[in-house]
Design a protein around this motif. Structure first.
Motif, PDB file in Angstrom:
ATOM      1  N   ILE A 153      -6.008   1.114  -2.685  1.00 22.81           N
ATOM      2  CA  ILE A 153      -7.314   0.950  -3.230  1.00 22.81           C
ATOM      3  C   ILE A 153      -7.477  -0.394  -3.964  1.00 22.81           C
ATOM      4  CG2 ILE A 153      -9.244   1.674  -4.892  1.00 22.81           C
ATOM      5  CD1 ILE A 153      -8.398   4.501  -4.306  1.00 22.81           C
ATOM      6  N   LEU A 154      -6.754  -0.514  -4.819  1.00 18.92           N
ATOM      7  CA  LEU A 154      -6.273  -1.813  -5.507  1.00 18.92           C
ATOM      8  C   LEU A 154      -6.257  -3.007  -4.549  1.00 18.92           C
ATOM      9  CD1 LEU A 154      -5.855  -2.914  -8.462  1.00 18.92           C
ATOM     10  CD2 LEU A 154      -3.706  -2.909  -8.137  1.00 18.92           C
ATOM     11  N   LEU A 155      -5.357  -2.856  -3.458  1.00 20.38           N
ATOM     12  CA  LEU A 155      -5.093  -3.913  -2.585  1.00 20.38           C
ATOM     13  C   LEU A 155      -6.280  -4.167  -1.683  1.00 20.38           C
ATOM     14  CD1 LEU A 155      -2.795  -5.325  -1.010  1.00 20.38           C
ATOM     15  CD2 LEU A 155      -2.927  -3.491   0.760  1.00 20.38           C
ATOM     16  N   CYS A 156      -6.843  -3.097  -1.293  1.00 20.35           N
ATOM     17  CA  CYS A 156      -8.362  -3.348  -0.618  1.00 20.35           C
ATOM     18  C   CYS A 156      -9.397  -4.135  -1.481  1.00 20.35           C
ATOM     19  CB  CYS A 156      -9.037  -2.076  -0.097  1.00 20.35           C
ATOM     20  SG  CYS A 156      -7.812  -1.294   1.183  1.00 20.35           S
ATOM     21  N   VAL A 157      -9.779  -3.536  -2.735  1.00 17.41           N
ATOM     22  CA  VAL A 157     -10.336  -4.178  -3.696  1.00 17.41           C
ATOM     23  C   VAL A 157     -10.173  -5.629  -3.895  1.00 17.41           C
ATOM     24  CG1 VAL A 157     -11.335  -4.024  -6.070  1.00 17.41           C
ATOM     25  CG2 VAL A 157     -11.183  -2.256  -4.639  1.00 17.41           C
ATOM     26  N   GLY A 158      -8.781  -6.042  -4.216  1.00 16.55           N
ATOM     27  CA  GLY A 158      -8.433  -7.415  -4.306  1.00 16.55           C
ATOM     28  C   GLY A 158      -8.769  -8.404  -3.276  1.00 16.55           C
ATOM     29  N   ILE A 159      -8.452  -7.780  -1.995  1.00 18.88           N
ATOM     30  CA  ILE A 159      -8.685  -8.704  -0.855  1.00 18.88           C
ATOM     31  C   ILE A 159     -10.204  -9.153  -0.849  1.00 18.88           C
ATOM     32  CG2 ILE A 159      -8.708  -8.598   1.654  1.00 18.88           C
ATOM     33  CD1 ILE A 159      -5.973  -7.512   1.268  1.00 18.88           C
ATOM     34  N   ILE A 160     -11.192  -8.028  -0.935  1.00 19.88           N
ATOM     35  CA  ILE A 160     -12.808  -7.936  -0.705  1.00 19.88           C
ATOM     36  C   ILE A 160     -12.938  -8.955  -1.847  1.00 19.88           C
ATOM     37  CG2 ILE A 160     -14.830  -6.910  -1.237  1.00 19.88           C
ATOM     38  CD1 ILE A 160     -13.339  -4.178  -0.060  1.00 19.88           C
ATOM     39  N   VAL A 161     -12.434  -8.913  -3.288  1.00 11.68           N
ATOM     40  CA  VAL A 161     -13.033  -9.827  -4.287  1.00 11.68           C
ATOM     41  C   VAL A 161     -12.639 -11.293  -4.003  1.00 11.68           C
ATOM     42  CG1 VAL A 161     -12.734 -10.382  -6.720  1.00 11.68           C
ATOM     43  CG2 VAL A 161     -13.243  -7.909  -6.030  1.00 11.68           C
TER      44      VAL A 161
ATOM     45  N   ASN B 263       2.892  -6.354   4.099  1.00 14.58           N
ATOM     46  CA  ASN B 263       2.819  -4.941   4.168  1.00 14.58           C
ATOM     47  C   ASN B 263       3.054  -4.570   5.448  1.00 14.58           C
ATOM     48  OD1 ASN B 263       0.981  -3.242   1.952  1.00 14.58           O
ATOM     49  ND2 ASN B 263       0.292  -5.337   1.841  1.00 14.58           N
ATOM     50  N   ILE B 264       3.100  -5.343   6.627  1.00 16.81           N
ATOM     51  CA  ILE B 264       3.353  -4.999   7.981  1.00 16.81           C
ATOM     52  C   ILE B 264       4.902  -4.857   8.091  1.00 16.81           C
ATOM     53  CG2 ILE B 264       3.667  -6.017  10.344  1.00 16.81           C
ATOM     54  CD1 ILE B 264       0.691  -7.195   9.669  1.00 16.81           C
ATOM     55  N   ALA B 265       5.508  -5.925   7.209  1.00 15.55           N
ATOM     56  CA  ALA B 265       7.034  -5.812   7.180  1.00 15.55           C
ATOM     57  C   ALA B 265       7.470  -4.603   6.659  1.00 15.55           C
ATOM     58  CB  ALA B 265       7.641  -6.859   6.470  1.00 15.55           C
ATOM     59  N   TYR B 266       6.810  -4.211   5.449  1.00 18.78           N
ATOM     60  CA  TYR B 266       7.142  -3.104   4.656  1.00 18.78           C
ATOM     61  C   TYR B 266       7.241  -1.685   5.349  1.00 18.78           C
ATOM     62  CZ  TYR B 266       6.821   0.461   1.148  1.00 18.78           C
ATOM     63  OH  TYR B 266       7.040   1.630   0.551  1.00 18.78           O
ATOM     64  N   PHE B 267       5.989  -1.539   6.112  1.00 15.47           N
ATOM     65  CA  PHE B 267       5.906  -0.356   6.795  1.00 15.47           C
ATOM     66  C   PHE B 267       6.626  -0.374   8.076  1.00 15.47           C
ATOM     67  CE2 PHE B 267       2.078  -0.199   4.121  1.00 15.47           C
ATOM     68  CZ  PHE B 267       2.178   1.025   3.432  1.00 15.47           C
TER      69      PHE B 267
ATOM     70  N   ALA C  59       0.879  -1.271   0.000  1.00 15.92           N
ATOM     71  CA  ALA C  59       0.099  -0.149   0.076  1.00 15.92           C
ATOM     72  C   ALA C  59       0.719   1.406  -0.166  1.00 15.92           C
ATOM     73  CB  ALA C  59      -1.027  -0.110   1.154  1.00 15.92           C
ATOM     74  N   ARG C  60       1.618   1.487  -1.300  1.00 10.09           N
ATOM     75  CA  ARG C  60       2.498   2.574  -1.034  1.00 10.09           C
ATOM     76  C   ARG C  60       1.930   3.889  -1.617  1.00 10.09           C
ATOM     77  NH1 ARG C  60       5.740  -1.709  -3.668  1.00 10.09           N
ATOM     78  NH2 ARG C  60       7.552  -2.112  -2.572  1.00 10.09           N
ATOM     79  N   THR C  61       0.830   3.701  -2.320  1.00  8.55           N
ATOM     80  CA  THR C  61       0.364   5.052  -2.653  1.00  8.55           C
ATOM     81  C   THR C  61      -1.229   4.514  -2.469  1.00  8.55           C
ATOM     82  OG1 THR C  61       0.044   4.199  -4.719  1.00  8.55           O
ATOM     83  CG2 THR C  61       1.962   5.577  -4.342  1.00  8.55           C
ATOM     84  N   LEU C  62      -1.997   5.791  -2.790  1.00  5.26           N
ATOM     85  CA  LEU C  62      -3.488   5.677  -2.440  1.00  5.26           C
ATOM     86  C   LEU C  62      -4.075   4.892  -3.742  1.00  5.26           C
ATOM     87  CD1 LEU C  62      -6.019   6.740  -1.190  1.00  5.26           C
ATOM     88  CD2 LEU C  62      -6.194   8.382  -3.012  1.00  5.26           C
TER      89      LEU C  62
END
Lengths: 204, 274
Positions: free
Chosen positions: A134-142, B259-263, A127-130
């Protein structure tokens, strides 16, 4: 070149007109042209096989690159063709090759994707950028919405997944389809008018 | 510790995923499956067809996609045979006949008679042109079945000549054949089209479903398990769906750990710099 362009124009007009005019002669001609397409496609498969044999035979003769793989390909191609032609492609003999080689190899190639995706997701899905978040959250939800375990974690995951698929994703796909369709019509008109000549081969 | 997690050997990821995928195959978890609307719509449409109706099953998937789509073929074949609906198998991909033979063999004790209850027209090249041609004249497009028997000799095919004689076409598709059925059969002749797909193809089929051009669709292995539940005959897909659950969960956990490790590392580096 002009003759080929004229043929393209005439054939394309026949195929187009059969959808708009109820003229038996045009419908018959359109039907014949469609059948030709099927015959040409069948010949193209034969041509592709011939080309494959030519390239790999040359590689085996010169012992160039990974020629052992080429030799295996040629042996399998010959044996499978012989079994298909001699025993028929619904025979028990053909089934042995299909169930024993083609099926597991195809399934293995596809199944390996899961491992690569898991590894790539672990390394790159951050989750480096906004946008990435968003892509990460949507991927996990799907993913959770598509698996029964998601419903056990939270009963609304399937509904949320369904909304994502039927509203934002569908809007994007529709835009893509409409854009591609308009592009297709534009290319078709260019071919009809002789502006687009790539299908005739040669040229710059 | 965080650095170790971030630089984890990918073989560990492979091993954990392998265990997660394999475990439910030996010890099924039996997680409940709710029925999605798209699967329900396809089931309802088939269920309201009268005995003797004609359904074309276009077997258009490769062995790679068979894990997701072949259980759908078996489940739908069982439903059609139980309703005494006539089935025309065909394919725009070269593996059609092999999957057809297997689906009929695994469909159970309905004992369908070849030529009367079902036919296998086999693979036909030509892609969209084939769909266009068969919509106008099936007998001219498929002169023989997959065994070389003239289709004019098959009793069932006597009344099945054009797209208008078909009550439903289902594209079992891992590529793009559904687009041709929608374009050449549904749009031009109004023949109802259903889809049975691998999950990756569902998103780009939803516009057709939403527009009513596709009457229902099955979404990968989950769709197959849903259909097995609808016909009351849990099979291969229901068992394998548990693996999807555990596999998805493991991938999500890896993403979260990553992600936890990265942040964590980023914050610790920032603190050191400060």
């Amino acid at each position: 070149m002009r003759f080929a362009q004229a043929i393209t124009l005439v054939f394309a007009l026949i195929l187009l007109m059969q959808f708009f005019l109820e003229v038996p002669a045009i419908e018959t001609a359109g039907g014949h042209l469609t059948s030709w397409n099927i015959v040409i496609a069948a010949f193209a498969m034969g041509l592709a096989a011939f080309n494959l044999i030519r390239i790999h035979l040359k590689r085996v003769q010169l012992k160039r690159g990974n020629w052992i793989s080429s030799a295996i390909l040629l042996i399998v191609l010959v044996v499978q063709t012989f079994v298909g032609l001699y025993f028929g492609d619904n025979s028990a003999q053909y089934k042995v090759f299909f169930d024993g080689i083609i099926s597991p190899l195809g399934a293995t190639m596809y199944a390996m994707l899961a491992f690569w995706i898991a590894s790539a997701a672990f390394r790159a899905f951050k989750a480096r950028t906004l946008d990435a978040t968003i892509l990460l959250c949507v991927g996990i939800i799907v993913m959770l919405g598509n698996a029964p375990i998601g419903e056990i974690i939270w009963s609304q995951f399937p509904a949320l997944r369904s909304w994502l698929m039927t509203v934002p994703a569908m809007a994007a796909v529709r835009a893509l389809y409409i854009g591609a369709a308009i592009g297709g019509i534009a290319v078709g008109v260019r071919v009809l008018l002789g502006i687009e000549r790539g299908h005739l081969g040669g040229g710059e | 510790m965080l650095e170790k997690i971030q630089k984890m050997d990918q073989r560990i990821i492979y091993l954990v995923l392998l265990i997660a995928l394999s475990f439910p195959m030996f010890r099924p978890l039996g997680l409940p499956v709710s029925i999605g609307q798209t699967s329900q719509d396809l089931y309802d449409f088939i269920d309201q067809l009268d005995p003797g109706s004609v359904v074309v099953l276009s077997i258009d998937y490769s062995p790679g996609a068979a894990a997701q789509i072949h259980p759908q073929t078996i489940a739908i074949t069982k439903h059609l045979l139980s309703k005494k609906i006539k089935i025309v198998y065909m394919g725009l991909v070269q593996y059609a006949s092999q999957f057809t033979t297997d689906a009929i063999a695994k469909a159970g004790d309905y004992n369908p008679v070849y030529g009367q209850d079902y036919v296998d027209l086999g693979f036909k090249p030509g892609e969209e042109a084939t769909v266009s041609a068969m919509s106008k004249d099936i007998h001219a497009t498929f002169v023989t079945d997959s065994d070389g028997t003239a289709i004019a000799e098959l009793p069932m095919m006597a009344d099945i000549k054009t797209a208008s004689d078909i009550d439903l076409v289902i594209a079992f598709d891992s590529g793009g054949t559904r687009h041709w059925y929608v374009g050449q059969m549904q749009a031009l002749y109004g023949t109802p089209v259903g889809c049975a797909l691998n999950s990756v193809n569902v998103t780009n089929t939803m516009p057709y479903y939403d527009a009513g051009q596709v009457i229902g669709l099955l979404n990968g292995l989950r769709g197959a398990a849903e259909y097995e539940a609808l016909i009351g005959d849990p099979g291969e897909a229901t068992i394998n769906l548990d693996s999807i659950s555990s596999g998805h969960l493991v991938i999500i956990l890896f993403i979260l750990f990553g992600n936890i490790a990265y942040f964590g590392l980023r914050n610790s580096n920032k603190r050191k710099e400060a």
